[in-house]
Design a protein around this motif. Sequence first.
Motif, mmCIF file in Angstrom:
data_model
loop_
_atom_site.group_PDB
_atom_site.id
_atom_site.type_symbol
_atom_site.label_atom_id
_atom_site.label_comp_id
_atom_site.label_asym_id
_atom_site.label_seq_id
_atom_site.Cartn_x
_atom_site.Cartn_y
_atom_site.Cartn_z
ATOM 1 N N LEU A 113 11.850 25.878 30.110
ATOM 2 C CA LEU A 113 10.761 26.536 30.831
ATOM 3 C C LEU A 113 9.633 25.563 31.171
ATOM 4 O O LEU A 113 9.347 24.629 30.410
ATOM 5 N N LYS A 114 8.996 25.800 32.306
ATOM 6 C CA LYS A 114 7.770 25.076 32.646
ATOM 7 C C LYS A 114 6.728 25.388 31.583
ATOM 8 O O LYS A 114 6.723 26.477 30.986
ATOM 9 N N SER A 129 10.377 34.584 40.020
ATOM 10 C CA SER A 129 10.333 33.231 39.440
ATOM 11 C C SER A 129 11.578 32.451 39.850
ATOM 12 O O SER A 129 12.689 32.992 39.909
ATOM 13 N N VAL A 130 11.382 31.172 40.131
ATOM 14 C CA VAL A 130 12.472 30.319 40.619
ATOM 15 C C VAL A 130 13.140 29.597 39.450
ATOM 16 O O VAL A 130 12.472 28.897 38.678
ATOM 17 N N TYR A 172 9.697 25.339 40.658
ATOM 18 C CA TYR A 172 10.571 25.809 39.586
ATOM 19 C C TYR A 172 9.777 26.325 38.380
ATOM 20 O O TYR A 172 8.861 25.666 37.887
ATOM 21 N N SER A 173 10.163 27.512 37.928
ATOM 22 C CA SER A 173 9.596 28.070 36.695
ATOM 23 C C SER A 173 10.437 27.684 35.481
ATOM 24 O O SER A 173 9.929 27.641 34.356
ATOM 25 N N ALA A 174 11.710 27.422 35.724
ATOM 26 C CA ALA A 174 12.619 27.076 34.629
ATOM 27 C C ALA A 174 13.864 26.414 35.193
ATOM 28 O O ALA A 174 14.172 26.544 36.384
ATOM 29 N N LEU A 175 14.574 25.707 34.325
ATOM 30 C CA LEU A 175 15.877 25.128 34.649
ATOM 31 C C LEU A 175 16.900 25.625 33.640
ATOM 32 O O LEU A 175 16.557 25.958 32.505
#
Length: 407
Positions: A113-114, A129-130, A172-175
């Motif tokens: 997460l960011k 959220s992306v 991006y909010s998360a990967l």
Amino acid sequence: MDGETKLSIHVGSRKSELALVQTNFVIDSLKKNYPEKEFKIVTMTTLGDRVLDQPLPKIGEKSLFTKDLEDALMSKNVDFVVHSLKDLPTTLPDGLVIGAVFEREDPRDALVLKEKFKEYSLSTLPSGSVIGTSSLRRTAQLNGNYPQLKVVDVRGNLNTRLRKLDDEDGKYSALILASAGLSRMGWGNRMSKVLPCSEMLYAVGQGALAVECRADNDAVLAMLAPFNHPETYCRVLAERSFLKTLGGGCSAPVGISTKLKQNDNVYKLTLTGAVWSLDGSTKLEETLDQTFGQIRKTVKHKLSPTEEASSKKIKTDKTVEADNEIAVLNRRITEKTGDLGCEDLAPNVADRRCFCGLTVNVNMPIDVVIKCDNLGRDLANSLIDKGALEVMKISQDIIRSSIGKKS
């Protein structure tokens, strides 16, 4: 490496930091058994490294991260190459084989997460959220489980993707990333959550390192044999057999989960596989299992890194007679059975069979290898009976159509 006396071994690797960490891990492991050898790394970029402006499935090449390395291997510019096993197709070029798979790291995916969303989860992130991923498998599962989120392609090596996530002005909010890669880089603290298989099935072979070499290079194959980890081999062979039977890869969403557990004197391998539509609305899943009396041979390879000093005497009894050529010959002479000629005195002649690109693991009974291969095939056929090939074909047609529109 053209002969056993050659001391310098050339090792092919991608140039990324993670690839070099993985290659050096393999080399360090080998040096413990072969301190007289000198290992030289030869780095190169692959098509998957060079083409960063397109999603992986749209590049239209199966061996995105392996072909350039394999070309160097076949031209004898390198003696072996180190891969993330998940990058290797289930059918390898003629003349090449996987000589060893090293012990597997945790194969599951991780949520990263960011910073400003670090207290969130996939289910609690704000709508819209992306989430960044370059995997069809992850995309399909995210679309199916979290339709309120937006899944967007993210390319580049691990460092680049994390940099994109950390950009305060980035989208991006998360990967979603493989937990094994983060762990190998020493970045385990970046993982917000390791995703359970009930939430995210992982890729075939994920978390395992594979060493690919030429099939006729007996010296390298012998050098690698002690490191061919039986438990890992058992799991990844079943997984690769599953994928090969389906004919999947980067061109369709396919996920897997394997568990190998020992109860008393019996090992049980459980394999769960699934295919999805691209939007995640259709999911076909099946689970099968297989049992084995043992995974490792009673007498291990004499250079096994987990074995005690090879000079230690081994008591010969009926359980190891099959591995003792003198005892076998004595019995045959006494019983006057079997072929008493020289050809029958070659128990160490290599078994040249391959299973989904994997050489026969000399540390395992051959019947276990065959059962693992059959388990993956049977699981795939169960899904095929449910319509898996039709679901996959629709995904492939959509991808081909999108490529045609761009060209």
